[in-house]
Design an enzyme around this catalytic site. Sequence first.
Site, PDB file in Angstrom:
ATOM      1  N   HIS A  16      -9.548   0.707   4.832  1.00  0.00           N
ATOM      2  CA  HIS A  16      -8.256   0.927   5.512  1.00  0.00           C
ATOM      3  C   HIS A  16      -8.503   1.831   6.713  1.00  0.00           C
ATOM      4  CE1 HIS A  16      -4.201   2.285   6.385  1.00  0.00           C
ATOM      5  NE2 HIS A  16      -3.782   1.221   5.724  1.00  0.00           N
ATOM      6  N   GLU A  46      -5.235  -5.472  10.438  1.00  0.00           N
ATOM      7  CA  GLU A  46      -4.240  -4.424  10.668  1.00  0.00           C
ATOM      8  C   GLU A  46      -4.553  -3.705  11.978  1.00  0.00           C
ATOM      9  OE1 GLU A  46      -2.310  -3.060   6.770  1.00  0.00           O
ATOM     10  OE2 GLU A  46      -4.147  -1.920   6.993  1.00  0.00           O
ATOM     11  N   SER A  67       3.505  -2.350  10.210  1.00  0.00           N
ATOM     12  CA  SER A  67       4.962  -2.276  10.358  1.00  0.00           C
ATOM     13  C   SER A  67       5.685  -3.580  10.012  1.00  0.00           C
ATOM     14  CB  SER A  67       5.331  -1.795  11.769  1.00  0.00           C
ATOM     15  OG  SER A  67       4.781  -0.508  12.006  1.00  0.00           O
ATOM     16  N   GLY A 110       2.271   2.117  10.652  1.00  0.00           N
ATOM     17  CA  GLY A 110       3.157   3.270  10.508  1.00  0.00           C
ATOM     18  C   GLY A 110       3.831   3.686  11.800  1.00  0.00           C
ATOM     19  N   ASN A 117       0.860  -1.190   0.000  1.00  0.00           N
ATOM     20  CA  ASN A 117       0.000   0.000   0.000  1.00  0.00           C
ATOM     21  C   ASN A 117       0.896   1.240   0.000  1.00  0.00           C
ATOM     22  OD1 ASN A 117      -1.824   2.036   0.496  1.00  0.00           O
ATOM     23  ND2 ASN A 117      -2.231   1.444   2.631  1.00  0.00           N
ATOM     24  N   LYS A 171       0.005   4.233  -0.148  1.00  0.00           N
ATOM     25  CA  LYS A 171      -0.680   5.376   0.484  1.00  0.00           C
ATOM     26  C   LYS A 171      -0.589   6.620  -0.415  1.00  0.00           C
ATOM     27  CE  LYS A 171       0.421   3.459   4.959  1.00  0.00           C
ATOM     28  NZ  LYS A 171       0.084   3.566   6.365  1.00  0.00           N
ATOM     29  N   GLU A 218      -6.998   4.246   7.979  1.00  0.00           N
ATOM     30  CA  GLU A 218      -6.818   5.691   7.782  1.00  0.00           C
ATOM     31  C   GLU A 218      -8.093   6.295   7.195  1.00  0.00           C
ATOM     32  OE1 GLU A 218      -3.141   5.522   5.570  1.00  0.00           O
ATOM     33  OE2 GLU A 218      -2.102   4.898   7.390  1.00  0.00           O
ATOM     34  N   GLY A 265       2.804  -1.283   4.252  1.00  0.00           N
ATOM     35  CA  GLY A 265       2.748   0.143   3.955  1.00  0.00           C
ATOM     36  C   GLY A 265       4.126   0.695   3.656  1.00  0.00           C
TER      37      GLY A 265
HETATM   38  C1  PEP Z   1      -0.767   0.008   5.909  1.00  0.00           C
HETATM   39  O1  PEP Z   1      -0.824   1.193   5.622  1.00  0.00           O
HETATM   40  O2  PEP Z   1      -1.666  -0.760   5.525  1.00  0.00           O
HETATM   41  C2  PEP Z   1       0.359  -0.453   6.726  1.00  0.00           C
HETATM   42  C3  PEP Z   1       0.348  -1.690   7.167  1.00  0.00           C
HETATM   43  O3  PEP Z   1       1.364   0.439   6.945  1.00  0.00           O
HETATM   44  P1  PEP Z   1       2.815   0.152   7.631  1.00  0.00           P
HETATM   45  O4  PEP Z   1       3.331  -1.131   7.038  1.00  0.00           O
HETATM   46  O5  PEP Z   1       3.627   1.329   7.268  1.00  0.00           O
HETATM   47  O6  PEP Z   1       2.570   0.009   9.086  1.00  0.00           O
END
Ligand code: PEP
Length: 251
Positions: free
Chosen positions: A95, A167, A212, A173, A9, A11, A97, A233
């Site tokens: 998601h 998630e 992460s 993040g 992703n 973003k 966010e 991400g």
């Molecule tokens: C995401 O945005 O779906 C995500 C898992 O981000 P990150 O890997 O940066 O935590």
Amino acid sequence: MRRTMVAGNWKMHGTRASVAELINGLRHLALPGGVDIAVFPPCLHITQVVDGLKGKSIQVGAQNSAVEAMQGALTGEISSSQLVDAGCSYVLVGHSERRQMMGERDGTLNRKFAAAQACGLIPVLCIGETLEQRESGKTLEVVSRQLGSIIEELGVGAFAKAVIAYEPVWAIGTGLTATPQQAQDVHAAIRAQLAAENSEVAQGVRLLYGGSVKAANAVELFGMPDIDGGLIGGASLNADEFGAICRAAGN
Ligand code: PEP
């Protein structure tokens, strides 16, 4: 046997120039067989990525889509049919966010999920709890409600052609990752909830972990029995790191 999947992703990152560099990096990766790989660029860059990755076995998805399947009068939105026309195979739905910052609620997400499937896109339903919810012991309740909303509205059969990404919001993040056992516990609960309705669907659906994930922690996470890959991400913006995570999924 479920095929593992690694999804990147991107973003709201990228310019035409940086996307061209990332495409170039991805094109040079040695990718494992037996793993479905997809990247989710910003909408603006989808056609650039579809064209740039032609001939490489990396699919392209969108990060969001409209509640309506077909094009029409909905200013600023992009329909599932338009995403298919642009070359997408997948779309993220819900998601965290978007749930948190754009106020997307289960009712809206049910419509987006259904619209995607109506056009042949595979929805990747993102579910997960906040830190506060985890600390108050509500993780399974929250995840079950988010999943249950789709089951109630569209039936469990909808997950025969969908992917689920667990998630935890506190891990996205932040550099904090759920331990493999914490993630496995939630994945097992998700699969059990589906199995209570239809065991075949439950056994077939891919459950990705996101939060992460990096090459350094991917092997352990992907080694858990109910973790079928990852939604990545930040680390997906680096082609070499992303490639290493894909290879971890192939082990
Ligand atoms: C995401 O945005 O779906 C995500 C898992 O981000 P990150 O890997 O940066 O935590």
